[in-house]
Design an enzyme around this catalytic site. Structure first.
Site, PDB file in Angstrom:
ATOM      1  N   GLU A  46       0.828  -1.220   0.000  1.00 39.55           N
ATOM      2  CA  GLU A  46       0.000   0.000   0.000  1.00 39.55           C
ATOM      3  C   GLU A  46       0.860   1.266   0.000  1.00 39.55           C
ATOM      4  O   GLU A  46       1.813   1.387   0.768  1.00 39.55           O
ATOM      5  CB  GLU A  46      -0.914   0.054   1.236  1.00 39.55           C
ATOM      6  N   ASP A 111       9.374   5.815  14.926  1.00 43.71           N
ATOM      7  CA  ASP A 111       9.133   7.223  14.658  1.00 43.71           C
ATOM      8  C   ASP A 111       9.505   8.000  15.910  1.00 43.71           C
ATOM      9  O   ASP A 111       8.933   7.766  16.977  1.00 43.71           O
ATOM     10  CB  ASP A 111       7.631   7.402  14.321  1.00 43.71           C
ATOM     11  N   ASP A 113       9.884  11.812  17.397  1.00 40.31           N
ATOM     12  CA  ASP A 113       9.471  13.174  17.079  1.00 40.31           C
ATOM     13  C   ASP A 113       9.922  14.109  18.201  1.00 40.31           C
ATOM     14  O   ASP A 113       9.681  13.836  19.372  1.00 40.31           O
ATOM     15  CB  ASP A 113       7.934  13.175  16.971  1.00 40.31           C
TER      16      ASP A 113
END
Ligand SMILES: [Zn+2]
Length: 423
Positions: A46, A111, A113
């Protein structure tokens, strides 16, 4: 206007040029096809696009590199995300019997941040970053990279700058791509140490014996702590930041330290006093006190968005996608150059598009001799194009990364062909 002065309003004009002449499609396909070891691996992947006005299109999939290229050049997405490899082609998910369309595999991703560190950095907040707090990302990469390689045995880790205020890691080993949701959650939990939200004062509490992961991580934190915390953030030099640190030590120690600090202003000496207190308290109470280690970890240990790592079907911004706000390209980070990595030096789409148009002395357009190979020629031209820009060194590093991953899929292909010979 300088080329590095990116104006978000120019993005619609720059994207067609970027996707036509600069985006490294060949490398990109080489990566996500993983040598074609598993059937339909690329075809069932995807992709999702964010278009103008935040229009979000999920479940895009492509039969081949050429189709991906054509579609991206047609849609000119502001942002590209990569999702899972599904049981069926994602663009046909509506035609599949409900329940049978399932996410099967994906790289294990992380991830990190900078906004998650707002309570331990005072130089910036929210989306802002500066060289002082960027050290936190360097530390996070060092710790996670060591742990994933040494404790989990993964080899193919692609670190990518998010384009604004963080970094992503794509663990591309076959064994990582096949991990279940449960296993991914376990890895993410193992790596999470800083717990609690804004109301939690003390976010790291250690107990004996200290886990090897923590010992190894502390060794890495120590390399940066003085520079980051004592000098960069002045955590022991300013009243507001000092109070936050003192809130993390036992009450009796806090009183002693407040006394000591009246005559001692130098941050290194103050830090030594905190350490001395921890050692002394451990010796007199015959019970471990790790508050100096807990402070170091609370200020510097990587803070993960665990939900991104846990889900197989969670989407993550693709390498070489553009950050629409900053215009910076999500470039892979070469860890051999990690200490020198400067997010503000990462090229913006406006810079590389301008570099493309700069005439190079002595450079003439090569004539396409063979008409039949026009497609090849277009590919060659694109290679020449990115090599003329600041994007070149990042694509070169991505190539090196793919060479190393390809050694493992070549092994897989060899095994497969040997098996076929046997039968
Ligand atoms: Zn900062």
């Amino acid at each position: 206007m300088l080329a590095s002065d990116y104006d978000p309003a120019s993005l619609p004009d720059l994207l067609p040029l970027y996707y036509k002449r600069l985006f490294p499609f060949a490398q990109y396909y080489r990566w996500l096809n993983y040598g074609g070891v598993q059937k339909n691996y690329f075809q069932n992947r995807e992709f999702s696009f964010t278009l103008k006005d935040d229009i979000y299109v999920r479940y895009q999939s492509f039969s081949a590199q050429s189709e991906l290229e054509k579609e991206i050049q047609k849609m000119n997405p502001y942002k590209i995300d990569i999702g899972a490899v599904y049981s069926h082609r994602p663009n046909q998910h509506n035609t599949v019997k409900s329940g049978s369309f399932q996410a099967l595999e994906k790289e294990l991703v992380f991830d990190i941040d900078m906004t998650d560190y707002d309570d331990v950095r005072s130089c910036c907040s929210a989306a802002d970053i500066c060289p002082k707090c960027w050290i936190l990302m360097t530390i996070a990469i060092r710790i996670l990279d060591r742990t994933l390689r040494e404790d989990f045995g993964f080899q193919h880790l692609l670190w990518v700058y998010s384009g604004r205020r963080g970094v992503h890691c794509w663990v591309c080993d076959e064994s990582a791509r096949k991990l279940s949701v449960t296993a991914r959650s376990a890895v993410a939990e193992y790596l999470s140490l800083v717990k609690g939200g804004t109301e939690t004062v003390k976010k790291v509490i250690l107990s004996d014996p200290i886990h090897p992961l923590i010992k190894e991580s502390l060794t890495l934190v120590e390399r940066y702590f003085t520079r980051y915390a004592l000098h960069g953030q002045e955590i022991l030099s300013r009243k507001d930041t000092l109070d936050k640190v003192l809130a993390l030590v036992p009450e009796d120690v806090r009183k002693d330290l407040q006394q000591d600090f009246q005559n001692e202003k130098k941050p290194e000496t103050r830090w030594k006093l905190i350490r001395d207190h921890a050692f002394r308290k451990t010796a007199t109470n015959k019970k471990s006190h790790h508050f100096e280690k807990e402070i170091m970890l609370q200020y510097c240990y990587p803070r993960l968005d665990v939900n991104v790592s846990k889900g197989v079907n969670h989407l993550l911004k693709s390498p070489f996608s553009v950050h629409p706000k900053t215009g910076r390209i999500s470039v892979p980070i070469d860890l051999k150059e990690l200490e020198k990595f400067d997010p503000f030096a990462v090229p913006t789409i406006s810079l590389i598009c301008e570099e493309l148009d700069r005439p190079k002395p002595g450079e003439e357009d090569e004539k396409v001799e063979d008409k039949e190979n026009e497609k090849d020629a277009a590919e060659k031209r694109r290679i020449r194009d990115y090599k003329r820009t600041s994007l070149a060194k990042y694509v070169k590093y991505f190539d090196q990364f793919l060479d190393s991953v390809s050694r493992s899929w070549k092994g897989e292909l060899l095994k497969k062909s040997d098996l076929q010979k046997e039968f």
